[in-house]
Design a protein around this motif. Sequence first.
Motif, PDB file in Angstrom:
ATOM      1  N   ASN A 100       0.805  -1.213   0.000  1.00 32.81           N
ATOM      2  CA  ASN A 100       0.000   0.000   0.000  1.00 32.81           C
ATOM      3  C   ASN A 100       0.847   1.277   0.000  1.00 32.81           C
ATOM      4  OD1 ASN A 100      -3.037  -0.881   0.469  1.00 32.81           O
ATOM      5  ND2 ASN A 100      -1.743  -2.211   1.742  1.00 32.81           N
ATOM      6  N   SER A 101       2.077   1.165  -0.453  1.00 29.79           N
ATOM      7  CA  SER A 101       2.963   2.325  -0.511  1.00 29.79           C
ATOM      8  C   SER A 101       3.363   2.618  -1.948  1.00 29.79           C
ATOM      9  CB  SER A 101       4.219   2.077   0.337  1.00 29.79           C
ATOM     10  OG  SER A 101       3.894   1.951   1.710  1.00 29.79           O
ATOM     11  N   ILE A 102       3.682   3.878  -2.188  1.00 31.79           N
ATOM     12  CA  ILE A 102       4.214   4.305  -3.483  1.00 31.79           C
ATOM     13  C   ILE A 102       5.537   5.011  -3.215  1.00 31.79           C
ATOM     14  CG2 ILE A 102       3.865   5.780  -5.493  1.00 31.79           C
ATOM     15  CD1 ILE A 102       0.889   5.349  -5.214  1.00 31.79           C
ATOM     16  N   VAL A 103       6.624   4.396  -3.633  1.00 32.75           N
ATOM     17  CA  VAL A 103       7.952   4.920  -3.331  1.00 32.75           C
ATOM     18  C   VAL A 103       8.760   5.043  -4.611  1.00 32.75           C
ATOM     19  CG1 VAL A 103       7.917   3.885  -1.024  1.00 32.75           C
ATOM     20  CG2 VAL A 103       8.961   2.635  -2.908  1.00 32.75           C
ATOM     21  N   SER A 104       9.734   5.923  -4.572  1.00 29.97           N
ATOM     22  CA  SER A 104      10.672   6.040  -5.689  1.00 29.97           C
ATOM     23  C   SER A 104      11.957   5.283  -5.399  1.00 29.97           C
ATOM     24  CB  SER A 104      10.989   7.510  -5.966  1.00 29.97           C
ATOM     25  OG  SER A 104      11.516   8.133  -4.809  1.00 29.97           O
ATOM     26  N   ASN A 105      12.176   4.974  -4.127  1.00 25.14           N
ATOM     27  CA  ASN A 105      13.381   4.256  -3.718  1.00 25.14           C
ATOM     28  C   ASN A 105      13.029   3.351  -2.541  1.00 25.14           C
ATOM     29  OD1 ASN A 105      15.890   3.394  -2.740  1.00 25.14           O
ATOM     30  ND2 ASN A 105      16.892   5.327  -3.257  1.00 25.14           N
ATOM     31  N   LYS A 106      13.180   2.053  -2.725  1.00 25.58           N
ATOM     32  CA  LYS A 106      12.776   1.099  -1.690  1.00 25.58           C
ATOM     33  C   LYS A 106      13.648   1.144  -0.442  1.00 25.58           C
ATOM     34  CE  LYS A 106      10.455  -2.232  -4.686  1.00 25.58           C
ATOM     35  NZ  LYS A 106      10.367  -3.647  -5.121  1.00 25.58           N
ATOM     36  N   SER A 107      14.710   1.923  -0.463  1.00 23.81           N
ATOM     37  CA  SER A 107      15.562   2.029   0.726  1.00 23.81           C
ATOM     38  C   SER A 107      14.807   2.639   1.901  1.00 23.81           C
ATOM     39  CB  SER A 107      16.804   2.867   0.419  1.00 23.81           C
ATOM     40  OG  SER A 107      16.458   4.210   0.105  1.00 23.81           O
ATOM     41  N   VAL A 108      13.708   3.351   1.623  1.00 25.35           N
ATOM     42  CA  VAL A 108      12.936   3.954   2.717  1.00 25.35           C
ATOM     43  C   VAL A 108      12.418   2.888   3.676  1.00 25.35           C
ATOM     44  CG1 VAL A 108      12.236   5.927   1.314  1.00 25.35           C
ATOM     45  CG2 VAL A 108      10.737   3.933   1.454  1.00 25.35           C
ATOM     46  N   PHE A 109      12.237   1.655   3.193  1.00 25.82           N
ATOM     47  CA  PHE A 109      11.724   0.592   4.048  1.00 25.82           C
ATOM     48  C   PHE A 109      12.763   0.123   5.067  1.00 25.82           C
ATOM     49  CE2 PHE A 109       8.977  -0.338   0.174  1.00 25.82           C
ATOM     50  CZ  PHE A 109       7.870   0.302   0.703  1.00 25.82           C
ATOM     51  N   HIS A 131      13.820   9.816   6.569  1.00 22.33           N
ATOM     52  CA  HIS A 131      14.327   8.775   7.469  1.00 22.33           C
ATOM     53  C   HIS A 131      13.567   8.804   8.796  1.00 22.33           C
ATOM     54  CE1 HIS A 131      18.034   6.390   8.940  1.00 22.33           C
ATOM     55  NE2 HIS A 131      17.064   6.276   9.845  1.00 22.33           N
ATOM     56  N   LEU A 132      13.436   9.974   9.391  1.00 21.94           N
ATOM     57  CA  LEU A 132      12.780  10.079  10.690  1.00 21.94           C
ATOM     58  C   LEU A 132      11.282   9.788  10.602  1.00 21.94           C
ATOM     59  CD1 LEU A 132      14.594  13.172  12.223  1.00 21.94           C
ATOM     60  CD2 LEU A 132      14.849  10.757  12.865  1.00 21.94           C
ATOM     61  N   ALA A 133      10.652  10.196   9.506  1.00 19.06           N
ATOM     62  CA  ALA A 133       9.223   9.930   9.338  1.00 19.06           C
ATOM     63  C   ALA A 133       8.958   8.425   9.291  1.00 19.06           C
ATOM     64  CB  ALA A 133       8.713  10.598   8.066  1.00 19.06           C
ATOM     65  N   MET A 134       9.749   7.704   8.522  1.00 17.29           N
ATOM     66  CA  MET A 134       9.577   6.254   8.445  1.00 17.29           C
ATOM     67  C   MET A 134       9.989   5.582   9.747  1.00 17.29           C
ATOM     68  SD  MET A 134       8.483   4.100   6.104  1.00 17.29           S
ATOM     69  CE  MET A 134       7.595   3.155   7.328  1.00 17.29           C
ATOM     70  N   ALA A 135      11.006   6.127  10.401  1.00 13.22           N
ATOM     71  CA  ALA A 135      11.472   5.559  11.667  1.00 13.22           C
ATOM     72  C   ALA A 135      10.402   5.641  12.746  1.00 13.22           C
ATOM     73  CB  ALA A 135      12.743   6.283  12.129  1.00 13.22           C
ATOM     74  N   ILE A 136       9.643   6.731  12.758  1.00 11.18           N
ATOM     75  CA  ILE A 136       8.526   6.855  13.709  1.00 11.18           C
ATOM     76  C   ILE A 136       7.558   5.700  13.517  1.00 11.18           C
ATOM     77  CG2 ILE A 136       6.491   8.223  14.312  1.00 11.18           C
ATOM     78  CD1 ILE A 136       8.122  10.730  13.638  1.00 11.18           C
TER      79      ILE A 136
END
Length: 282
Positions: free
Chosen positions: A93-102, A150-155
């Motif tokens: 359910n995500s739309i990303v340009s770079n999977k490193s965010v995961f 980074h911090l948004a995903m880390a939360i």
Amino acid sequence: MAKTEGVRVIESVATAVQTVMSRFLKPVGKCPNCDDGQLMVWKSPNRDGELRCPPTCPSCGYAEQLAKGATLTDVDATELAAKNAAKQYLHQNSIVSNKSVFGYTLKGYQPTTPERGQAKIFAAKMADRIVAGATMHATFVGGPGRGKTHLAMAICYNVLARTNYQKKIAFIDWREFLDTVKTGMHENAKDIQAFGDSLINEFANADIVVLDDLGSERGSEYDKALVDRFWRVREDKTVITTTNLSIPELAESYSDRMISRMQKHSTDAIYGMTGIDDYRRG
């Protein structure tokens, strides 16, 4: 008669296989890759107490990724199943340009300067408030490369771990989302609008949504209308936004109604990433 006997033989073999599996294997959770599969591990570990193999689904072959040297006590059936489900929901359910965010976690965000340390403390406080049950419209403001995404995903990962993976999370790279909507196979503008609305409706179902890089789009009337639609469905649900624009610049770019919705649950939840260098430039 011969056909009936053949069926009986097959059923007998299947029963025998199940019996052998139950003697040597134990289920540790539902498989996230197929509908009816179970993740299984050997009941008896090797001589060092480590798992002989990671939890694996005999039905489809899916294998769970665990740290090397994991033991049976590291595998909790309920938590593992919930973790798999949460991870699957996020990726689907995500739309990303770079999977490193995961891979972005609080532990992985290095407070190499006092300013970065303060940003990490703010993120941890946002996670605390969400875990406590608060609806948050948190916003990270600052130039590129400051660690906002980074911090948004880390939360999100922090909240997931502390709520036993019971939250549904989606990540939206806003510019990538708009490109996805507009470059799809559409007959006309009405089809584009319908597709965009359908995706927005999906995001309404998540417990937490990361809205990444708001304001990076070209700013057409359709873009603005889609932002407004997003905030309409997320008005009373948690959103973590990152943007390169200042709050006054956001106010100039979007409607008063959209800004009002965005700020509804934002008390003490807006953080300026000032004094932090662009890590992409070293």
